[in-house]
Design an enzyme around this catalytic site. Structure first.
Site, PDB file in Angstrom:
ATOM      1  N   GLU A  32       0.834  -1.201   0.000  1.00 19.68           N
ATOM      2  CA  GLU A  32       0.000   0.000   0.000  1.00 19.68           C
ATOM      3  C   GLU A  32       0.870   1.253   0.000  1.00 19.68           C
ATOM      4  O   GLU A  32       1.902   1.297   0.684  1.00 19.68           O
ATOM      5  CB  GLU A  32      -0.846  -0.018   1.292  1.00 19.68           C
ATOM      6  CG  GLU A  32      -1.803   1.136   1.458  1.00 19.68           C
ATOM      7  CD  GLU A  32      -2.433   1.143   2.859  1.00 19.68           C
ATOM      8  OE1 GLU A  32      -1.764   0.737   3.821  1.00 19.68           O
ATOM      9  OE2 GLU A  32      -3.592   1.561   2.966  1.00 19.68           O
ATOM     10  N   HIS A  34       2.522   4.621   0.941  1.00 22.77           N
ATOM     11  CA  HIS A  34       2.771   5.268   2.236  1.00 22.77           C
ATOM     12  C   HIS A  34       3.450   6.611   2.026  1.00 22.77           C
ATOM     13  O   HIS A  34       4.506   6.896   2.617  1.00 22.77           O
ATOM     14  CB  HIS A  34       3.611   4.360   3.139  1.00 22.77           C
ATOM     15  CG  HIS A  34       2.788   3.371   3.917  1.00 22.77           C
ATOM     16  ND1 HIS A  34       2.270   2.238   3.357  1.00 22.77           N
ATOM     17  CD2 HIS A  34       2.361   3.362   5.219  1.00 22.77           C
ATOM     18  CE1 HIS A  34       1.578   1.573   4.267  1.00 22.77           C
ATOM     19  NE2 HIS A  34       1.612   2.233   5.409  1.00 22.77           N
ATOM     20  N   ASP A  43       3.823  -1.595   6.075  1.00 21.09           N
ATOM     21  CA  ASP A  43       3.030  -2.373   7.041  1.00 21.09           C
ATOM     22  C   ASP A  43       3.610  -3.773   7.255  1.00 21.09           C
ATOM     23  O   ASP A  43       3.445  -4.367   8.336  1.00 21.09           O
ATOM     24  CB  ASP A  43       1.566  -2.458   6.596  1.00 21.09           C
ATOM     25  CG  ASP A  43       0.886  -1.089   6.628  1.00 21.09           C
ATOM     26  OD1 ASP A  43       1.503  -0.125   7.121  1.00 21.09           O
ATOM     27  OD2 ASP A  43      -0.263  -0.987   6.149  1.00 21.09           O
ATOM     28  N   HIS A 118      -1.735  -3.293   9.628  1.00 17.78           N
ATOM     29  CA  HIS A 118      -2.500  -2.602   8.569  1.00 17.78           C
ATOM     30  C   HIS A 118      -3.933  -2.419   9.062  1.00 17.78           C
ATOM     31  O   HIS A 118      -4.661  -3.402   9.268  1.00 17.78           O
ATOM     32  CB  HIS A 118      -2.452  -3.432   7.279  1.00 17.78           C
ATOM     33  CG  HIS A 118      -3.293  -2.892   6.152  1.00 17.78           C
ATOM     34  ND1 HIS A 118      -3.092  -1.637   5.606  1.00 17.78           N
ATOM     35  CD2 HIS A 118      -4.316  -3.446   5.462  1.00 17.78           C
ATOM     36  CE1 HIS A 118      -3.973  -1.447   4.625  1.00 17.78           C
ATOM     37  NE2 HIS A 118      -4.721  -2.526   4.523  1.00 17.78           N
ATOM     38  N   GLU A 120      -6.863  -1.675   7.977  1.00 12.94           N
ATOM     39  CA  GLU A 120      -8.065  -2.231   7.350  1.00 12.94           C
ATOM     40  C   GLU A 120      -8.185  -3.747   7.475  1.00 12.94           C
ATOM     41  O   GLU A 120      -9.212  -4.328   7.128  1.00 12.94           O
ATOM     42  CB  GLU A 120      -8.114  -1.838   5.862  1.00 12.94           C
ATOM     43  CG  GLU A 120      -8.397  -0.370   5.607  1.00 12.94           C
ATOM     44  CD  GLU A 120      -7.142   0.512   5.606  1.00 12.94           C
ATOM     45  OE1 GLU A 120      -6.101   0.108   6.154  1.00 12.94           O
ATOM     46  OE2 GLU A 120      -7.199   1.631   5.054  1.00 12.94           O
ATOM     47  N   HIS A 173      -1.794   7.502   8.943  1.00 13.15           N
ATOM     48  CA  HIS A 173      -1.235   6.759   7.812  1.00 13.15           C
ATOM     49  C   HIS A 173      -0.070   7.527   7.171  1.00 13.15           C
ATOM     50  O   HIS A 173      -0.241   8.658   6.740  1.00 13.15           O
ATOM     51  CB  HIS A 173      -2.320   6.500   6.770  1.00 13.15           C
ATOM     52  CG  HIS A 173      -1.814   5.714   5.595  1.00 13.15           C
ATOM     53  ND1 HIS A 173      -1.596   4.354   5.660  1.00 13.15           N
ATOM     54  CD2 HIS A 173      -1.438   6.094   4.357  1.00 13.15           C
ATOM     55  CE1 HIS A 173      -1.127   3.933   4.504  1.00 13.15           C
ATOM     56  NE2 HIS A 173      -1.012   4.968   3.693  1.00 13.15           N
ATOM     57  N   GLU A 178       4.178   6.067  11.830  1.00 17.06           N
ATOM     58  CA  GLU A 178       4.817   5.102  10.923  1.00 17.06           C
ATOM     59  C   GLU A 178       6.192   5.593  10.447  1.00 17.06           C
ATOM     60  O   GLU A 178       7.131   4.804  10.306  1.00 17.06           O
ATOM     61  CB  GLU A 178       3.915   4.793   9.728  1.00 17.06           C
ATOM     62  CG  GLU A 178       2.724   3.922  10.113  1.00 17.06           C
ATOM     63  CD  GLU A 178       1.883   3.497   8.925  1.00 17.06           C
ATOM     64  OE1 GLU A 178       1.473   2.325   8.889  1.00 17.06           O
ATOM     65  OE2 GLU A 178       1.614   4.335   8.036  1.00 17.06           O
TER      66      GLU A 178
END
Ligand SMILES: [Zn+2]
Length: 255
Positions: A32, A34, A43, A118, A120, A173, A178
């Site tokens: 994904e 970032h 992630d 992650h 989701e 995010h 992160e």
């Protein structure tokens, strides 16, 4: 120090380790976007790094991570508009989790931990675990799941956001949390000169399908990452790993 990574063990080494009934960790990530400064594998990198830290402390084994995750959503991951965000359907993820538990159970393992990095993924991992537990019907089988950031204490978040500007985990995010953890664990993978300082995304409290790209800032970071630092990453990693280890000892009676 004893190796904890399954991918680097031979089967005779694993066989010997399994006689001590270690917890098997399965890091859960995603592929994904970032932001412009972090790689697509954040992630996976972070769930694996955190799981490895905890496994080293409690004598666990870290199995290969799930490198794909449930769909990136605009309000928590920026959505699917960026190159390289590769999504799974929920049932695919749940069935992968179910199959992995089945397989470890076939090998006699009774302590498993799905270590999620992650946002989701949460309910689809839960569903996979529930399907497996319902099917296997072994009262000795115990499976734990969590998102590692839920272990951050108020005190830790105060150190990471000293001006009190912590918004929400969903908006974090590719932002300070992160980015700081990546600066701590994998500094060579952070493009420091590209760390974004865009204002916070301001999505409405609902989803729309098809998704609206206007919900997501152009950088892909949902809020500024400018306050990130390796020290903040270390503070979060050390505190969360210690508290996760305590919770796992309590759950599994592990050493
Ligand atoms: Zn992430």
């Amino acid at each position: 120090m004893q190796n904890v990574l399954l991918s680097e063990m031979t089967w005779p080494q694993l066989k010997e380790r399994l006689t001590r009934h270690p917890v098997i960790f399965i890091p859960c990530g995603a592929t994904e976007q970032h932001g412009p400064h972090l790689p697509l594998g954040v992630d996976v990198y972070l769930s694996t790094a955190m799981a490895t830290k905890v496994a080293t402390e409690i004598g666990g084994i870290v199995a290969p991570a799930l490198a794909y995750g449930y769909k990136s959503m605009p309000r928590s991951g920026g959505g699917s508009f960026f190159p390289g965000t590769i999504n799974l359907d929920g049932s695919t993820l749940s069935h992968m989790v179910r199959d992995i538990i089945r397989e470890w159970s076939r090998h006699g393992v009774q302590k498993l931990c799905f270590f999620d990095g992650h946002f989701e993924n949460q309910w689809f991992i839960t569903e996979g675990i529930d399907l497996a537990v319902r099917e296997i019907r072994n009262p000795a089988l115990k499976v734990m799941r969590f998102e590692y950031w839920d272990f951050f204490t108020t005190q830790t978040l105060q150190q990471v956001f000293p001006s009190g500007d912590f918004s929400s985990i969903a908006l974090e995010h590719a932002a300070v949390i992160e980015t700081s953890l990546m600066l701590h664990f994998h500094p060579d993978l952070v493009r420091k000169e590209l760390i974004p300082d865009n204002p916070s995304a301001n999505p409405p409290p609902y989803d729309v399908f098809p998704a609206d790209p206007k919900f997501t800032p152009k950088s892909g970071a949902l809020i500024t990452a400018a306050g990130a630092s390796p020290l903040k990453g270390k503070i979060m990693a050390d505190q969360a790993a210690a508290d996760i280890a305590t919770a796992m000892r309590k759950t599994f009676d592990a050493s």
